[in-house]
Enzyme design. Sequence first.
Site, PDB file in Angstrom:
ATOM      1  N   ASN A   1       0.324  -0.813   0.002  1.00  0.00           N
ATOM      2  CA  ASN A   1      -0.238   0.050  -0.236  1.00  0.00           C
ATOM      3  C   ASN A   1       0.894   1.179  -0.055  1.00  0.00           C
ATOM      4  OD1 ASN A   1      -1.556   1.398   0.056  1.00  0.00           O
ATOM      5  ND2 ASN A   1      -2.100   1.304   2.478  1.00  0.00           N
ATOM      6  N   TRP A   2       0.751   2.301  -1.276  1.00  0.00           N
ATOM      7  CA  TRP A   2       1.504   2.896  -1.291  1.00  0.00           C
ATOM      8  C   TRP A   2       1.058   4.464  -0.330  1.00  0.00           C
ATOM      9  CZ3 TRP A   2       4.701   3.308  -6.605  1.00  0.00           C
ATOM     10  CH2 TRP A   2       5.775   1.560  -6.791  1.00  0.00           C
ATOM     11  N   LYS A   3      -0.061   4.303  -0.325  1.00  0.00           N
ATOM     12  CA  LYS A   3      -0.660   5.527   0.378  1.00  0.00           C
ATOM     13  C   LYS A   3      -0.159   6.477  -0.397  1.00  0.00           C
ATOM     14  CE  LYS A   3      -0.076   2.546   4.547  1.00  0.00           C
ATOM     15  NZ  LYS A   3       0.184   3.454   6.181  1.00  0.00           N
TER      16      LYS A   3
ATOM     17  N   HIS B   1      -9.226   1.337   5.262  1.00  0.00           N
ATOM     18  CA  HIS B   1      -8.504   1.209   5.903  1.00  0.00           C
ATOM     19  C   HIS B   1      -8.204   2.338   7.037  1.00  0.00           C
ATOM     20  CE1 HIS B   1      -3.560   2.576   6.637  1.00  0.00           C
ATOM     21  NE2 HIS B   1      -3.414   1.820   5.789  1.00  0.00           N
TER      22      HIS B   1
ATOM     23  N   GLU C   1      -6.632   4.761   8.306  1.00  0.00           N
ATOM     24  CA  GLU C   1      -6.122   6.214   7.713  1.00  0.00           C
ATOM     25  C   GLU C   1      -7.266   7.133   7.562  1.00  0.00           C
ATOM     26  OE1 GLU C   1      -2.621   5.451   5.657  1.00  0.00           O
ATOM     27  OE2 GLU C   1      -1.965   5.238   7.590  1.00  0.00           O
TER      28      GLU C   1
ATOM     29  N   GLU D   1      -4.330  -4.829  10.890  1.00  0.00           N
ATOM     30  CA  GLU D   1      -3.492  -3.781  10.957  1.00  0.00           C
ATOM     31  C   GLU D   1      -3.402  -3.400  11.905  1.00  0.00           C
ATOM     32  OE1 GLU D   1      -1.893  -2.778   6.967  1.00  0.00           O
ATOM     33  OE2 GLU D   1      -3.618  -1.407   7.100  1.00  0.00           O
TER      34      GLU D   1
ATOM     35  N   GLY E   1       3.540   2.521  10.241  1.00  0.00           N
ATOM     36  CA  GLY E   1       4.800   3.162   9.990  1.00  0.00           C
ATOM     37  C   GLY E   1       4.926   4.381  11.510  1.00  0.00           C
TER      38      GLY E   1
ATOM     39  N   SER F   1       4.349  -1.938  10.113  1.00  0.00           N
ATOM     40  CA  SER F   1       5.635  -1.956  10.398  1.00  0.00           C
ATOM     41  C   SER F   1       6.413  -3.873   9.734  1.00  0.00           C
ATOM     42  CB  SER F   1       5.928  -1.916  11.798  1.00  0.00           C
ATOM     43  OG  SER F   1       6.067   0.114  11.880  1.00  0.00           O
TER      44      SER F   1
ATOM     45  N   GLY G   1       3.104  -1.282   3.995  1.00  0.00           N
ATOM     46  CA  GLY G   1       3.457   0.043   3.518  1.00  0.00           C
ATOM     47  C   GLY G   1       4.908   0.703   2.899  1.00  0.00           C
ATOM     48  N   GLY G   2       5.862   1.463   3.805  1.00  0.00           N
ATOM     49  CA  GLY G   2       6.485   2.505   3.620  1.00  0.00           C
ATOM     50  C   GLY G   2       7.694   0.849   2.851  1.00  0.00           C
TER      51      GLY G   2
HETATM   52  P1  13P Z   1       3.614   0.229   7.306  1.00  0.00           P
HETATM   53  O1  13P Z   1       3.558  -1.395   6.393  1.00  0.00           O
HETATM   54  O2  13P Z   1       4.328   1.336   6.832  1.00  0.00           O
HETATM   55  O3  13P Z   1       3.693   0.288   8.807  1.00  0.00           O
HETATM   56  O4  13P Z   1       1.930   1.123   6.902  1.00  0.00           O
HETATM   57  C1  13P Z   1       1.329  -0.752   6.903  1.00  0.00           C
HETATM   58  C2  13P Z   1       0.007  -0.123   6.480  1.00  0.00           C
HETATM   59  O5  13P Z   1      -0.294   0.617   6.984  1.00  0.00           O
HETATM   60  C3  13P Z   1      -0.557  -0.086   5.563  1.00  0.00           C
HETATM   61  O6  13P Z   1      -2.100  -0.536   4.747  1.00  0.00           O
END
Ligand code: 13P
Length: 248
Positions: A9-11, A93, A95, A163, A169, A208, A229-230
């Site tokens: 997920n690149w956000k 998600h 967020e 999650e 993050g 993470s 994510g990251g």
């Molecule tokens: P991180 O891997 O950056 O913690 O993000 C997880 C995430 O929110 C994937 O949807």
Amino acid sequence: MRRKLAAGNWKMNGSIPGLDMISELKLKHPECPCDVLLCPPTPLLTHALQNSAGSPIFIGAQDCHSEAKGAFTGDHSAAMIAEIGATHVIVGHSERREAYGETDAQVAAKARAAHEADLTAIVCIGESLEQREAGEALDVIKTQLAGSVPDGSTAASLVVAYEPIWAIGTGKIPTMEQIAEVHALIRTELGARFGEDAADIRLLYGGSVKPANATDIFALDNVDGALVGGASLSAEDFSPIIEALAAS
Ligand code: 13P
């Protein structure tokens, strides 16, 4: 057998040059015993699909509207995502739940729209730190799962991503026992609702996930992959995660 899934997920990150990482992944993983999915921001989807052409890498979106069309400025429908050739969509998600106040009912409506468009919905659930510390995590998960997963979901149309909000993050992850406990609960709850078919629904852990912790996480029962994510933004980080999943 559930086919493992490494999803990125690149956000709101990435760029057209950044999509070169897909070419790198293609070279590193021409054949992979697991599925690989990348979900870049919507304006990059078409380019991402061009980059992934001829490879088994799936491309998905990060959100969709619950309606098929209409006066919803700035939104896009599940059918539009499917029309360009994307195959998955993330819904619910944390967020989006936090920043846009998305409720379980809205998330379920989005997942239903995804199913109608023949997309696989990746439904995200997860507790806050406050809820975890108050001992409410399992109840929160049960409620979110029941409210966010629509009736009629199947292993083809649904992936559930656990999650924990406090792990996203932050570099912090739950203990392996905590992850296993939540995934077992999700499996049981889906079984009670969907019967035997629930055994084939894939459950991802997200929050993470890094090359350094992927092997331990993927060794857990009922963890069928990760929503990353990251670490999904570069082939350097995402590739070892794919390798760890393939080896699990
Ligand atoms: P991180 O891997 O950056 O913690 O993000 C997880 C995430 O929110 C994937 O949807």
